[in-house]
Motif scaffolding. Sequence first.
Motif, PDB file in Angstrom:
ATOM      1  N   LEU A 103      55.611  33.690  48.794  1.00 48.96           N
ATOM      2  CA  LEU A 103      55.007  32.421  48.400  1.00 48.96           C
ATOM      3  C   LEU A 103      55.626  31.218  49.101  1.00 48.96           C
ATOM      4  O   LEU A 103      55.219  30.091  48.861  1.00 48.96           O
ATOM      5  CB  LEU A 103      55.135  32.255  46.877  1.00 48.96           C
ATOM      6  CG  LEU A 103      54.429  33.362  46.066  1.00 48.96           C
ATOM      7  CD1 LEU A 103      54.872  33.334  44.618  1.00 48.96           C
ATOM      8  CD2 LEU A 103      52.924  33.223  46.168  1.00 48.96           C
ATOM      9  N   VAL A 104      56.600  31.466  49.966  1.00 48.52           N
ATOM     10  CA  VAL A 104      57.228  30.402  50.756  1.00 48.52           C
ATOM     11  C   VAL A 104      57.030  30.746  52.224  1.00 48.52           C
ATOM     12  O   VAL A 104      57.602  31.709  52.729  1.00 48.52           O
ATOM     13  CB  VAL A 104      58.735  30.263  50.439  1.00 48.52           C
ATOM     14  CG1 VAL A 104      59.373  29.223  51.356  1.00 48.52           C
ATOM     15  CG2 VAL A 104      58.952  29.898  48.971  1.00 48.52           C
ATOM     16  N   SER A 105      56.217  29.963  52.905  1.00 48.31           N
ATOM     17  CA  SER A 105      55.889  30.264  54.300  1.00 48.31           C
ATOM     18  C   SER A 105      56.800  29.556  55.297  1.00 48.31           C
ATOM     19  O   SER A 105      56.875  29.961  56.462  1.00 48.31           O
ATOM     20  CB  SER A 105      54.433  29.883  54.588  1.00 48.31           C
ATOM     21  OG  SER A 105      54.216  28.506  54.336  1.00 48.31           O
ATOM     22  N   SER A 106      57.492  28.513  54.851  1.00 45.41           N
ATOM     23  CA  SER A 106      58.348  27.778  55.775  1.00 45.41           C
ATOM     24  C   SER A 106      59.521  27.138  55.037  1.00 45.41           C
ATOM     25  O   SER A 106      59.404  26.774  53.860  1.00 45.41           O
ATOM     26  CB  SER A 106      57.560  26.689  56.516  1.00 45.41           C
ATOM     27  OG  SER A 106      57.063  25.729  55.603  1.00 45.41           O
ATOM     28  N   ILE A 107      60.634  27.018  55.728  1.00 46.32           N
ATOM     29  CA  ILE A 107      61.826  26.352  55.188  1.00 46.32           C
ATOM     30  C   ILE A 107      61.853  24.930  55.735  1.00 46.32           C
ATOM     31  O   ILE A 107      61.798  24.729  56.946  1.00 46.32           O
ATOM     32  CB  ILE A 107      63.115  27.078  55.612  1.00 46.32           C
ATOM     33  CG1 ILE A 107      63.065  28.553  55.203  1.00 46.32           C
ATOM     34  CG2 ILE A 107      64.334  26.389  55.010  1.00 46.32           C
ATOM     35  CD1 ILE A 107      63.004  28.798  53.730  1.00 46.32           C
ATOM     36  N   PRO A 108      61.916  23.919  54.870  1.00 46.99           N
ATOM     37  CA  PRO A 108      61.998  22.538  55.360  1.00 46.99           C
ATOM     38  C   PRO A 108      63.188  22.351  56.297  1.00 46.99           C
ATOM     39  O   PRO A 108      64.226  23.003  56.153  1.00 46.99           O
ATOM     40  CB  PRO A 108      62.179  21.731  54.063  1.00 46.99           C
ATOM     41  CG  PRO A 108      61.561  22.579  53.003  1.00 46.99           C
ATOM     42  CD  PRO A 108      61.872  23.994  53.403  1.00 46.99           C
ATOM     43  N   LYS A 109      63.028  21.474  57.268  1.00 45.19           N
ATOM     44  CA  LYS A 109      64.064  21.298  58.292  1.00 45.19           C
ATOM     45  C   LYS A 109      65.393  20.850  57.691  1.00 45.19           C
ATOM     46  O   LYS A 109      66.455  21.127  58.266  1.00 45.19           O
ATOM     47  CB  LYS A 109      63.597  20.313  59.357  1.00 45.19           C
ATOM     48  CG  LYS A 109      63.198  18.935  58.840  1.00 45.19           C
ATOM     49  CD  LYS A 109      62.628  18.099  59.971  1.00 45.19           C
ATOM     50  CE  LYS A 109      62.175  16.717  59.480  1.00 45.19           C
ATOM     51  NZ  LYS A 109      61.582  15.918  60.574  1.00 45.19           N
TER      52      LYS A 109
END
Length: 203
Positions: A103-109
């Motif tokens: 359910l998490v497609s990307s990690i914030p920078k």
Amino acid sequence: MKQAFTQPHSVRISGIGGQGNVLMGIILAEALIIQGNWVVQTQSYGAQVRGGLSYCDVLFNSEPIDYPKAHSFELIYSMHQTAVNAHVPLLHVNGVLIVDSTLVSSIPKEGVRMTRKIIQKPVTELTEKKFGSTLPANMVGLGLIARAGSFVTTQSLKEAMTKHIKAKYVEMNAQAIDFGYSLIEKSYSIRRERIDSVGRGFE
């Protein structure tokens, strides 16, 4: 004589309403009490109980805790993209970030800049394959936290879990905790880092 207090360790478990993240925090808090810690557990729900952002914070220490709120966290477990977007900026330098990549497609920078201790596992997907249901995904998450953070045992988690789960589901949830623990091999010691410590020793 005024008692001196040490700063507690801090964990945030976040997701959306209905994922069971608050129950995770309650069980984690009780497990840490079983292990002899002083513990503070708080929770917050969004305007929507189901589908809105929600999170549970657990502070723990070997000494009394003088202030029941944390502004940043040594370990964050995020179960949804909405949650990771909201809470990654609160991660300590060199903290541990665990996300359910189903359910998490990307990690914030901000998270990538803050730490290399990022664990991404498709927890919901793996839980459904293993147990035929996504319901014990939160217990799988507790197993991941136990392995990654090295501050709580699966034994104490299982003992705490039995107080909150119907008897007929206890065995499945105990297996889910063990399953989560088995999903990763590396453990970290959660600790506070100074901002200027990034570089040497940063992992």
